[in-house]
Design a protein around this motif. Structure first.
Motif, PDB file in Angstrom:
ATOM      1  N   LEU A 155      -6.731   2.392  -5.880  1.00  0.00           N
ATOM      2  CA  LEU A 155      -5.752   0.722  -5.731  1.00  0.00           C
ATOM      3  C   LEU A 155      -5.472   0.347  -6.870  1.00  0.00           C
ATOM      4  N   LEU A 210      -5.958   3.619   9.306  1.00  0.00           N
ATOM      5  CA  LEU A 210      -7.003   3.636   8.104  1.00  0.00           C
ATOM      6  C   LEU A 210      -7.826   2.159   9.483  1.00  0.00           C
ATOM      7  N   LEU A 228      -9.743   4.607  -2.238  1.00  0.00           N
ATOM      8  CA  LEU A 228      -9.798   4.388  -0.707  1.00  0.00           C
ATOM      9  C   LEU A 228     -10.347   5.860   0.194  1.00  0.00           C
ATOM     10  N   ARG A 229     -10.902   6.219   0.714  1.00  0.00           N
ATOM     11  CA  ARG A 229     -10.729   7.276   1.239  1.00  0.00           C
ATOM     12  C   ARG A 229      -9.443   7.172   2.557  1.00  0.00           C
ATOM     13  N   VAL A 230      -8.486   8.894   2.111  1.00  0.00           N
ATOM     14  CA  VAL A 230      -7.772   8.659   3.136  1.00  0.00           C
ATOM     15  C   VAL A 230      -7.457   9.540   3.918  1.00  0.00           C
ATOM     16  N   PRO A 282     -13.073  -1.784  -1.431  1.00  0.00           N
ATOM     17  CA  PRO A 282     -12.827  -3.353  -1.488  1.00  0.00           C
ATOM     18  C   PRO A 282     -11.969  -2.626  -3.086  1.00  0.00           C
ATOM     19  N   ASP A 328     -13.091   1.855   6.127  1.00  0.00           N
ATOM     20  CA  ASP A 328     -12.511   2.264   4.988  1.00  0.00           C
ATOM     21  C   ASP A 328     -12.015   1.322   4.255  1.00  0.00           C
ATOM     22  N   PHE A 329     -11.529   0.381   4.123  1.00  0.00           N
ATOM     23  CA  PHE A 329     -11.105  -0.599   3.049  1.00  0.00           C
ATOM     24  C   PHE A 329     -12.534  -1.041   2.341  1.00  0.00           C
ATOM     25  N   LEU A 354       0.613  -1.273   0.050  1.00  0.00           N
ATOM     26  CA  LEU A 354       0.141  -0.007  -0.137  1.00  0.00           C
ATOM     27  C   LEU A 354       0.501   1.829  -0.204  1.00  0.00           C
ATOM     28  N   ARG A 369      -7.528  -8.954   5.046  1.00  0.00           N
ATOM     29  CA  ARG A 369      -9.040  -8.172   5.531  1.00  0.00           C
ATOM     30  C   ARG A 369      -9.903 -10.020   6.129  1.00  0.00           C
ATOM     31  N   GLN A 403      -5.084  -3.817  -4.529  1.00  0.00           N
ATOM     32  CA  GLN A 403      -6.727  -4.535  -4.097  1.00  0.00           C
ATOM     33  C   GLN A 403      -6.283  -6.341  -3.189  1.00  0.00           C
ATOM     34  N   GLY A 449     -11.406   0.333  -4.440  1.00  0.00           N
ATOM     35  CA  GLY A 449     -10.869   1.386  -4.625  1.00  0.00           C
ATOM     36  C   GLY A 449     -11.724   2.689  -5.550  1.00  0.00           C
TER      37      GLY A 449
END
Length: 314
Positions: free
Chosen positions: A200, A173, A186-188, A182, A177-178, A159, A212, A205, A184
Motif C-alpha cells: 500500500l 475485505l 494487505l492480504r487480498v 495497516p 484484514d486492514f 485503493l 477505519r 494507507q 501494508g
C-alpha cells in the motif's frame, strides 16, 4: 436411467463451487451460458435432453447453435466483434462443461470439444488518463449519497487505483484484514480464493486509516466497506456512484471501477514497472493476461508519436 441435462449441469455447478473454488461470478456466468445452449438443443431436437443426447450431438447441431447465437446477436443489434466474443464465450463454457462430463461421467463428444470458432480480437483495456485517474477518488467521493460515507468512498476508490484491486476483492475485505497490516502489504483474496500480498502506498494507507477510524467499534470480521444499512457494500452501489461521476464528467461508459484497476496496471507499465511484478500485484494466473497491458502501452506510444508535427510527413 440416464441423467438429465439439468442434473448434470447442477452437478457441474456444485463441483465448480466446492472443488474448483470458482468465484460466484464465474459460476453464474458458466451456468447462464451452458443453460442457454442446453435450452437451444432441446428446442432444436424437439425433446428434453439427457446424457445420451449430449454424447451424440453432431457437428451440424453445433453449427445450428452458432447460427442461432448469431441471429440473436443481430436482433439485439450488438457490435459484430462483441457478438463474436459472446459466441466464443458460450462455446468455451460448453466445452468446459464437457470436460467435466468426461471427467466425472465418462460422457464424451468430439464434435463439441473440438468445435472451433474464428479468433476474435481481444479488446484492449481502457484505462483512464493519468490526470483523470489521479483525481478520480476525490471527485467520485463527492457524489456519495450520504456525508457519513465520503471517507469510505475516498478510501475505496483510492485503493482501486492505488493498489489495482478488483471491486469484488476490495469489498470482500474485513476490518481484520486492514488491522493486520495497516501499513501494508494487505492480504487480498482473489479469484479461486487465491491470496496475494499487495503493498500500500502512503495515500492508500492514509485514506484507509481515516475510514477505519470511523469504524472504531467494528469487530475484526466485520466488513471494511459497509453500506448505509451496515452490511457489506454492494458492488452495484459502488458502480452507481462512479456512473454519476463519469456522466457529470462526460467520460465514456468504460470508466467503471474496473477501469481504475486497468489504469493502475497501464500507468505502472508506462512508468517502466516489471511485467512479472505487475502480474503478481494484479493476481493474474497467467502472464499472457498481464501482457495485454503491453499492447495498451504500445498504443499509447503510437498516439504520442502520431502527435508529432512531422508524423506521417516526408
Amino acid at each position: 436411467m440416464a441423467h438429465s441435462a439439468e442434473t448434470l449441469l447442477s452437478a457441474w455447478m456444485t463441483w465448480l463451487e466446492n472443488e474448483k473454488r470458482a468465484s460466484p461470478h464465474t459460476i453464474r456466468a458458466y451456468h447462464q451460458d451452458v443453460a442457454t445452449s442446453l435450452a437451444f438443443f432441446e428446442a432444436h431436437l424437439g425433446e428434453k435432453i439427457n446424457e445420451t443426447h449430449l454424447a451424440h450431438l453432431t457437428a451440424g447441431d453445433m453449427r445450428a447453435l452458432l447460427a442461432h447465437q448469431t441471429r440473436e446477436a443481430e436482433l439485439r443489434q450488438r457490435l459484430a466483434d462483441g457478438a463474436a466474443r459472446s459466441r466464443s464465450r458460450h462455446i468455451s463454457a460448453l466445452r468446459a462443461f464437457y470436460r467435466f462430463l468426461s471427467l466425472r461421467y465418462d460422457i464424451q463428444n468430439a464434435h463439441v470439444t473440438a468445435f472451433k470458432l474464428p479468433k476474435t480480437r481481444k479488446p484492449l483495456p481502457r484505462p483512464l488518463a493519468r490526470p483523470v485517474a489521479r483525481e478520480a477518488a476525490e471527485e467520485i467521493a463527492s457524489f456519495t449519497a450520504a456525508n457519513d460515507f465520503v471517507a469510505r468512498d475516498l478510501a475505496l476508490y483510492t485503493l482501486l487505483y492505488g493498489a489495482g484491486l478488483r471491486i469484488g476483492e476490495a469489498l470482500s475485505l474485513s476490518i481484520g484484514d486492514f488491522d493486520a497490516a495497516p501499513c501494508g502489504p494487505l492480504r487480498v483474496t482473489g479469484k479461486g480464493n487465491k491470496q496475494r500480498l499487495v503493498p500500500l502506498i502512503p495515500i492508500v494507507q492514509e485514506r484507509l486509516a481515516a475510514w477505519r477510524r470511523q469504524r472504531s467499534s467494528a469487530e475484526p470480521d466485520a466488513p471494511l466497506f459497509i453500506g448505509q444499512k451496515g452490511g457489506r457494500l454492494d458492488p452495484a452501489t459502488a458502480r452507481r456512484t462512479m456512473r454519476l461521476w463519469r456522466q457529470a464528467k462526460g467520460l465514456p461508459a468504460s470508466a467503471t471501477p474496473h477501469a481504475l484497476r486497468h489504469s493502475f496496471a497501464t500507468h505502472m507499465m508506462e512508468s517502466g514497472a516489471d511485467l512479472r511484478a505487475i502480474q503478481e500485484l494484479l493476481g493474474h494466473a497467467s502472464l499472457s493476461t498481464t501482457q495485454t497491458y503491453t499492447k495498451t502501452d504500445e498504443a499509447h506510444l503510437l498516439r504520442v508519436w502520431s502527435a508529432h508535427p512531422r508524423a506521417g510527413k516526408p
